[in-house]
Enzyme design. Structure first.
Site, mmCIF file in Angstrom:
data_model
loop_
_atom_site.group_PDB
_atom_site.id
_atom_site.type_symbol
_atom_site.label_atom_id
_atom_site.label_comp_id
_atom_site.label_asym_id
_atom_site.label_seq_id
_atom_site.Cartn_x
_atom_site.Cartn_y
_atom_site.Cartn_z
ATOM 1 N N ARG A 79 42.935 -4.341 64.579
ATOM 2 C CA ARG A 79 42.129 -3.464 64.403
ATOM 3 C C ARG A 79 40.596 -3.406 65.005
ATOM 4 O O ARG A 79 40.198 -2.447 65.442
ATOM 5 C CB ARG A 79 41.854 -3.062 62.586
ATOM 6 C CG ARG A 79 40.764 -2.198 62.334
ATOM 7 C CD ARG A 79 40.696 -1.266 61.023
ATOM 8 N NE ARG A 79 41.238 -2.346 59.927
ATOM 9 C CZ ARG A 79 40.368 -3.455 59.377
ATOM 10 N NH1 ARG A 79 39.066 -3.662 60.088
ATOM 11 N NH2 ARG A 79 40.838 -4.290 58.528
ATOM 12 N N TYR A 88 34.748 23.633 66.763
ATOM 13 C CA TYR A 88 36.156 23.260 66.595
ATOM 14 C C TYR A 88 36.225 23.420 64.961
ATOM 15 O O TYR A 88 35.534 22.942 64.073
ATOM 16 C CB TYR A 88 36.666 21.991 67.113
ATOM 17 C CG TYR A 88 38.050 21.648 66.664
ATOM 18 C CD1 TYR A 88 39.231 22.551 67.182
ATOM 19 C CD2 TYR A 88 38.419 20.861 65.512
ATOM 20 C CE1 TYR A 88 40.447 22.030 66.914
ATOM 21 C CE2 TYR A 88 39.617 20.553 65.117
ATOM 22 C CZ TYR A 88 40.778 21.053 65.743
ATOM 23 O OH TYR A 88 41.784 20.832 65.372
ATOM 24 N N ASP A 106 31.331 17.702 72.224
ATOM 25 C CA ASP A 106 32.833 17.581 72.226
ATOM 26 C C ASP A 106 33.077 18.321 73.742
ATOM 27 O O ASP A 106 33.018 19.254 74.096
ATOM 28 C CB ASP A 106 33.196 18.404 71.073
ATOM 29 C CG ASP A 106 34.839 18.513 71.021
ATOM 30 O OD1 ASP A 106 35.555 18.245 72.275
ATOM 31 O OD2 ASP A 106 35.316 18.645 70.058
ATOM 32 N N LYS A 134 44.796 16.670 73.918
ATOM 33 C CA LYS A 134 44.807 17.886 74.941
ATOM 34 C C LYS A 134 44.874 17.543 76.190
ATOM 35 O O LYS A 134 45.669 16.679 76.700
ATOM 36 C CB LYS A 134 43.397 18.777 74.565
ATOM 37 C CG LYS A 134 43.186 19.007 73.009
ATOM 38 C CD LYS A 134 44.161 19.800 72.457
ATOM 39 C CE LYS A 134 43.970 19.758 70.907
ATOM 40 N NZ LYS A 134 42.712 19.982 70.256
HETATM 41 C C1 LIG Z 1 42.007 19.495 68.966
HETATM 42 C C2 LIG Z 1 40.519 19.556 69.099
HETATM 43 C C3 LIG Z 1 39.683 18.770 68.312
HETATM 44 C C4 LIG Z 1 40.469 17.845 67.286
HETATM 45 O O1 LIG Z 1 41.309 16.974 67.724
HETATM 46 P P1 LIG Z 1 42.743 16.535 67.181
HETATM 47 O O2 LIG Z 1 43.361 15.355 68.117
HETATM 48 O O3 LIG Z 1 43.544 17.350 66.868
HETATM 49 O O4 LIG Z 1 42.190 15.670 66.063
HETATM 50 C C5 LIG Z 1 38.418 18.625 68.544
HETATM 51 N N1 LIG Z 1 37.834 19.234 69.267
HETATM 52 C C6 LIG Z 1 38.307 20.376 70.025
HETATM 53 C C7 LIG Z 1 37.700 20.921 71.087
HETATM 54 C C8 LIG Z 1 39.692 20.390 70.052
HETATM 55 O O5 LIG Z 1 40.362 21.184 70.776
#
Ligand SMILES: *Cc1c(COP(=O)(O)O)cnc(C)c1O
Length: 402
Positions: free
Chosen positions: A51, A103, A175, A200
């Site tokens: 971890r 988000y 983000d 993504k």
């Molecule tokens: C999908 C997404 C998240 C969250 O990510 P996960 O991997 O689904 O937990 C955060 N910010 C944006 C812009 C996203 O598209």
């Protein structure tokens, strides 16, 4: 020529970890182990318990830090795990200023969880710098932004927000999921922490859920690493490998998908059934100039507005190539319907205020041939036309006009 001078696409393949130093393996070895034998009672090795650290995860963490231009990267079990852990930097009594079209999961975290721990928040339109300044409080510790935002791709001036944050002694978190370091590097513009849903574009193949955080300086990096180990939402080694595998093609995927997104955006602008197209690459996109001052491309996500939910239904039922799903940033084009997906939990009034109309669809362009996608969209629009005609005929019959 030193590796630091390489272009981004070269760095994706040739970086400090392109070859395993012990074995020469060109694909990162997966170290499936939860603990590490200590060869000496008094002097422990670099690794003790997985971890806290694992060589496979280290490779991913050091690679993303290098690509974002930060000093320390950290890999988490999801984007939300990365974001939640970063928010653990806050303490009771602190205040967060957060982009209003952030988000959905981040919205939920701040408004439903952090508040219980005494962290206060205000949502703000971060494209409006005056509003950002007005809503700052002496106890504001973080300004949190996403640009382009989801799903109407609003543009926030990263540098300007970072300057406001610095003057007020608070951090800026960005983000960067939509653009990735291939197109935008927030740390170079003054941000303190960059966050990713690596689910993504970074991994890019719809086969893993993962998150990443990168800190600009050592102190923040160490604090985040402490929280990662404490909170424990680390990314497993198989998934680290999948993200590393995806990363190698990040640049070519982004480039190709972006070109497709641009061509689709231009195509959609000409379709009478489309009321509006949102894409930073279009000349009329609000904030376009700011966008291109801080990013090297418009990305691969666009949104467009059809007449109403009936038109959306016809379109979604008729298109054959894109998958209709929650998510984005993959080899396959992904069509999603924010009203019923990402923003389903949002009250209608709030949704409308953010431009998320009932006719709005979001498309993340994949790697399919653009002409095929356009052909597919064309036949889907034909369906809408037929359905509209039928509706009109029925109405006329009802009125006794026919
Ligand atoms: C999908 C997404 C998240 C969250 O990510 P996960 O991997 O689904 O937990 C955060 N910010 C944006 C812009 C996203 O598209």
């Amino acid at each position: 020529m030193s590796k630091e001078q390489f272009h981004f696409e070269t760095k994706l393949i040739h970086n400090q970890h392109s070859v395993d130093k012990e074995t020469g393996a060109v694909s990162t070895p997966i170290h499936h182990t939860s603990t590490f034998h200590q060869f000496d009672l008094d002097e422990f090795g670099k690794y003790d318990y997985a971890r806290s650290g694992n060589p496979t995860r280290d490779v991913l963490e050091e690679t993303i830090a290098e690509l974002e231009g930060g000093v320390r990267g950290l890999a988490f079990s999801s984007g939300m795990a990365a974001i939640s852990t970063a928010f653990m930097l806050l303490s009771k009594g602190d205040h967060v200023l957060i982009a209003e079209d952030v988000y959905g999961g981040t919205f939920r975290l701040v408004s439903q969880v952090l508040q219980r721990f005494g962290v206060d928040y205000d949502f703000v339109d971060t494209t409006n710098l005056e509003e950002v300044k007005q809503k700052l409080r002496p106890n504001t510790k973080v300004i949190y932004i996403e640009t382009p935002s989801n799903p109407v791709l609003k543009i926030t001036d990263i540098k300007a927000v970072c300057e406001i944050a610095k003057e007020n002694n608070c951090y800026t978190f960005v983000d960067n999921t939509f653009l990735t370091p291939s197109l935008q590097k927030p740390l170079e513009l003054g941000a303190d922490v960059v966050l990713h849903s690596a689910t993504k574009f970074i991994s890019g193949h719809s086969d893993v859920v993962a998150g990443l955080a990168v800190a600009k300086d050592k102190e923040l990096g160490d604090q985040l690493a402490f929280l990662q180990n404490t909170f424990g939402a680390v990314l497993g080694v198989q998934d680290c490998w999948l993200v590393l595998r995806g990363l190698k093609t990040l640049h070519v995927r982004m480039k190709e998908s972006q070109q497709t997104a641009f061509e689709l955006a231009k195509y959609l602008e000409e379709i009478p059934e489309v009321k509006k197209v949102y894409y930073p690459g279009l000349d009329n996109h609000e904030g376009r100039e700011i966008h291109f001052s801080q990013s090297s491309g418009a990305g691969a996500v666009l949104s467009f507005v059809l007449e109403d939910v009936d038109a959306v239904r016809e379109f979604v039922n008729a298109v054959e190539i894109p998958v209709f799903a929650v998510s984005l940033g993959a080899v396959e084009s992904i069509l999603s319907y924010p009203t019923k997906m990402s923003h389903a939990a949002m009250p209608e009034e709030e949704r409308y205020k953010r431009g998320i109309e009932d006719g709005l669809l979001r498309l993340s362009a994949g790697l399919e041939n653009t002409e095929d996608l356009i052909k597919d969209f064309n036949q889907a629009f034909q369906h809408i036309r037929k359905a509209t005609k039928k509706k009109e005929t029925n109405l006329a019959v009802d009125r006794g006009a026919l």
